[in-house]
Design an enzyme around this catalytic site. Sequence first.
Site, PDB file in Angstrom:
ATOM      1  N   LYS A   1       0.834  -1.209   0.000  1.00  0.00           N
ATOM      2  CA  LYS A   1       0.000   0.000   0.000  1.00  0.00           C
ATOM      3  C   LYS A   1       0.867   1.257   0.000  1.00  0.00           C
ATOM      4  CE  LYS A   1      -1.787   1.619   4.017  1.00  0.00           C
ATOM      5  NZ  LYS A   1      -1.524   3.055   4.213  1.00  0.00           N
ATOM      6  N   ASN A   2       1.903   1.250   0.834  1.00  0.00           N
ATOM      7  CA  ASN A   2       2.692   2.479   0.976  1.00  0.00           C
ATOM      8  C   ASN A   2       3.614   2.751  -0.218  1.00  0.00           C
ATOM      9  OD1 ASN A   2       1.400   2.895   3.356  1.00  0.00           O
ATOM     10  ND2 ASN A   2       3.134   2.434   4.691  1.00  0.00           N
TER      11      ASN A   2
ATOM     12  N   CYS B   1      -4.775  12.663  12.685  1.00  0.00           N
ATOM     13  CA  CYS B   1      -5.367  11.408  12.237  1.00  0.00           C
ATOM     14  C   CYS B   1      -5.430  10.508  13.453  1.00  0.00           C
ATOM     15  CB  CYS B   1      -4.534  10.773  11.136  1.00  0.00           C
ATOM     16  SG  CYS B   1      -3.039  10.038  11.757  1.00  0.00           S
TER      17      CYS B   1
ATOM     18  N   ARG C   1      -0.309  14.735  12.908  1.00  0.00           N
ATOM     19  CA  ARG C   1       0.702  14.365  11.903  1.00  0.00           C
ATOM     20  C   ARG C   1       1.051  15.607  11.113  1.00  0.00           C
ATOM     21  NH1 ARG C   1      -0.822   8.354   9.729  1.00  0.00           N
ATOM     22  NH2 ARG C   1       1.086   8.468   8.521  1.00  0.00           N
TER      23      ARG C   1
ATOM     24  N   ASP D   1       4.574   0.281  11.996  1.00  0.00           N
ATOM     25  CA  ASP D   1       3.307  -0.290  11.525  1.00  0.00           C
ATOM     26  C   ASP D   1       3.138  -1.765  11.895  1.00  0.00           C
ATOM     27  OD1 ASP D   1       2.700   2.141  10.450  1.00  0.00           O
ATOM     28  OD2 ASP D   1       2.970   1.563   8.360  1.00  0.00           O
TER      29      ASP D   1
ATOM     30  N   ARG E   1      -8.606  -0.416   4.477  1.00  0.00           N
ATOM     31  CA  ARG E   1      -7.662   0.562   3.925  1.00  0.00           C
ATOM     32  C   ARG E   1      -6.339  -0.111   3.541  1.00  0.00           C
ATOM     33  NH1 ARG E   1      -5.945   4.314   7.830  1.00  0.00           N
ATOM     34  NH2 ARG E   1      -4.578   4.794   6.098  1.00  0.00           N
TER      35      ARG E   1
HETATM   36  C1  UD1 Z   1       4.514   6.681   6.375  1.00  0.00           C
HETATM   37  C2  UD1 Z   1       3.614   5.494   6.170  1.00  0.00           C
HETATM   38  C3  UD1 Z   1       3.095   4.996   7.504  1.00  0.00           C
HETATM   39  C4  UD1 Z   1       4.253   4.706   8.440  1.00  0.00           C
HETATM   40  C5  UD1 Z   1       5.185   5.916   8.544  1.00  0.00           C
HETATM   41  C6  UD1 Z   1       6.432   5.648   9.364  1.00  0.00           C
HETATM   42  C7  UD1 Z   1       2.661   5.872   3.993  1.00  0.00           C
HETATM   43  C8  UD1 Z   1       1.450   6.174   3.180  1.00  0.00           C
HETATM   44  N1  UD1 Z   1       2.507   5.868   5.329  1.00  0.00           N
HETATM   45  O1  UD1 Z   1       3.711   7.702   6.957  1.00  0.00           O
HETATM   46  O2  UD1 Z   1       2.334   3.812   7.273  1.00  0.00           O
HETATM   47  O3  UD1 Z   1       3.744   4.421   9.712  1.00  0.00           O
HETATM   48  O4  UD1 Z   1       5.603   6.326   7.228  1.00  0.00           O
HETATM   49  O5  UD1 Z   1       7.136   4.578   8.831  1.00  0.00           O
HETATM   50  O6  UD1 Z   1       3.728   5.615   3.464  1.00  0.00           O
HETATM   51  N2  UD1 Z   1       6.634  14.245  11.050  1.00  0.00           N
HETATM   52  C9  UD1 Z   1       6.728  15.571  11.409  1.00  0.00           C
HETATM   53  N3  UD1 Z   1       6.685  16.526  10.438  1.00  0.00           N
HETATM   54  C10 UD1 Z   1       6.539  16.209   9.119  1.00  0.00           C
HETATM   55  C11 UD1 Z   1       6.435  14.843   8.755  1.00  0.00           C
HETATM   56  C12 UD1 Z   1       6.494  13.874   9.749  1.00  0.00           C
HETATM   57  O7  UD1 Z   1       6.863  15.904  12.584  1.00  0.00           O
HETATM   58  O8  UD1 Z   1       6.491  17.116   8.278  1.00  0.00           O
HETATM   59  C13 UD1 Z   1       6.664  13.198  12.101  1.00  0.00           C
HETATM   60  C14 UD1 Z   1       5.320  12.472  12.195  1.00  0.00           C
HETATM   61  O9  UD1 Z   1       4.409  13.158  13.009  1.00  0.00           O
HETATM   62  C15 UD1 Z   1       5.729  11.145  12.779  1.00  0.00           C
HETATM   63  C16 UD1 Z   1       7.112  10.910  12.173  1.00  0.00           C
HETATM   64  O10 UD1 Z   1       7.573  12.188  11.729  1.00  0.00           O
HETATM   65  O11 UD1 Z   1       5.845  11.237  14.161  1.00  0.00           O
HETATM   66  C17 UD1 Z   1       7.119   9.926  11.022  1.00  0.00           C
HETATM   67  O12 UD1 Z   1       6.319  10.404  10.000  1.00  0.00           O
HETATM   68  P1  UD1 Z   1       6.553  10.031   8.467  1.00  0.00           P
HETATM   69  O13 UD1 Z   1       7.768   9.208   8.281  1.00  0.00           O
HETATM   70  O14 UD1 Z   1       6.411  11.282   7.699  1.00  0.00           O
HETATM   71  O15 UD1 Z   1       5.283   9.107   8.189  1.00  0.00           O
HETATM   72  P2  UD1 Z   1       4.243   9.212   7.018  1.00  0.00           P
HETATM   73  O16 UD1 Z   1       4.940   9.514   5.729  1.00  0.00           O
HETATM   74  O17 UD1 Z   1       3.117  10.070   7.425  1.00  0.00           O
END
Ligand code: UD1
Length: 431
Positions: free
Chosen positions: A22-23, A116, A121, A306, A398
Amino acid sequence: MTDLVVEGGKRLHGTVAVQGAKNSVLPILAATFLCDKPCVIHNCPELSDVETCLRILAHLGCSCFREGDTVGVDASGAEHYEIPEKLMREMRSSVVFLGAILGKLGRAVISSPGGCELGPRPIDLHLDALKKMGVEIEEDHGYLYCTAPNGLKGNTVSLSFPSVGATENIMLTATLADGKTVIHNAAKEPEISDLADFLNKAGARIYGCGSDTVEIYGVPRLHGAEHAVISDRIVAATYMAAAAVTGGDVLLEHVMPPHLIAVCAAFSDMGCKITPDGKGLRLTAPTRLQRIPTLRSLAYPAFPTDAGPVIMSCLSVAKGTSCFVENIFQNRYRYIDELKRLGAKIKVEDRVAIVEGVSRLSGACCECTDLRGGAALVIAGLAAEGQTVIGKTEHICRGYEKFEKYLARLGADISLKDQEESRENSGKADG
Ligand code: UD1
């Protein structure tokens, strides 16, 4: 509304083919928007998140089709640059479209994704990087208005945390930007490399994915590409958990063992035997799982956040006390209250969960709080004595394709039932 109904206590055995990731599919579908010619993506699982992606692409003006697990996208004439709030809310990760829309059209309007089910996030890392690449961003009434009045310019970006989504958004924006972009402290997840593989097939010049420095040399245009997405390592971990928690013996096909090193290590620590077997990995579980003294979720290649929830279900019935530390999302433990309804003994303090393994869980009514938390309830239900009725199963849809069918093929007693029917029966059972 449908519930998942599980009669626990059945030992799982047999073979399961793991779906596409999915990701990977989500950012790759967003990336098709950058292409001038039709794209064909294979191994796309049928998931509600993927369908949402296709609706976003259609809204943006692309023509899309699906035939089995193959999806086609033609973004050649697409000119819309706004994603309505309703579609953004359906899938938080639609924020990855921001980079693709900006890359193609030089402007984008999306609603701010906000929080979420895993807690706040933020997308500050995404937005800070885009600003460095010439994007001007205004926030108004929950919407982000992004423009690049002087075009997109490559730049050097250092992420304070290796965010998966931010790395993807920067790659998508940089692909058609002027000049070179360098991402320091980039995410190293396999899904990042898969996105780069797709983009490079379409004519992009992206190097270094899988390491913490990614370099993107902007190109003037992308043609189309055909690509098969990688296998879903979190779904693989989930089927491993299903086998482990039932004392089972399951062969997983279509897996990529190098992506599962930390996950396999955790199952080995619990006493499972994992062996390469023909086309896949075979997990053979002991009669009773062992505790893991401490397991921490961290960015790839460490143990994935995850996969935490499904491991938690396993630890709930392991011999001894385990400790799980969640380092990625601060609000990931909401499903634990639901697990406790089945008799799990877990104490949570901030990021730490102390799990005292019990010899037996017992069936109960519970509700999914999020995608992976929902999967954890199913895993616990497979191990529990009696019937478990799981509500809010739309979370599971999902990320898991035909979950109950594949588990049933492995010998689980699990089915989707209309809520009225399942609750009435479980009421009788309670009485
Ligand atoms: C992606 C995955 C999700 C997985 C996560 C971590 C997809 C669609 N989803 O989510 O399943 O759990 O990676 O492996 O690929 N953060 C900030 N600021 C930002 C961006 C992130 O503070 O601008 C923080 C987030 O709140 C979180 C951490 O960084 O605590 C990790 O987030 P991130 O790696 O960005 O996860 P996603 O891309 O949202």
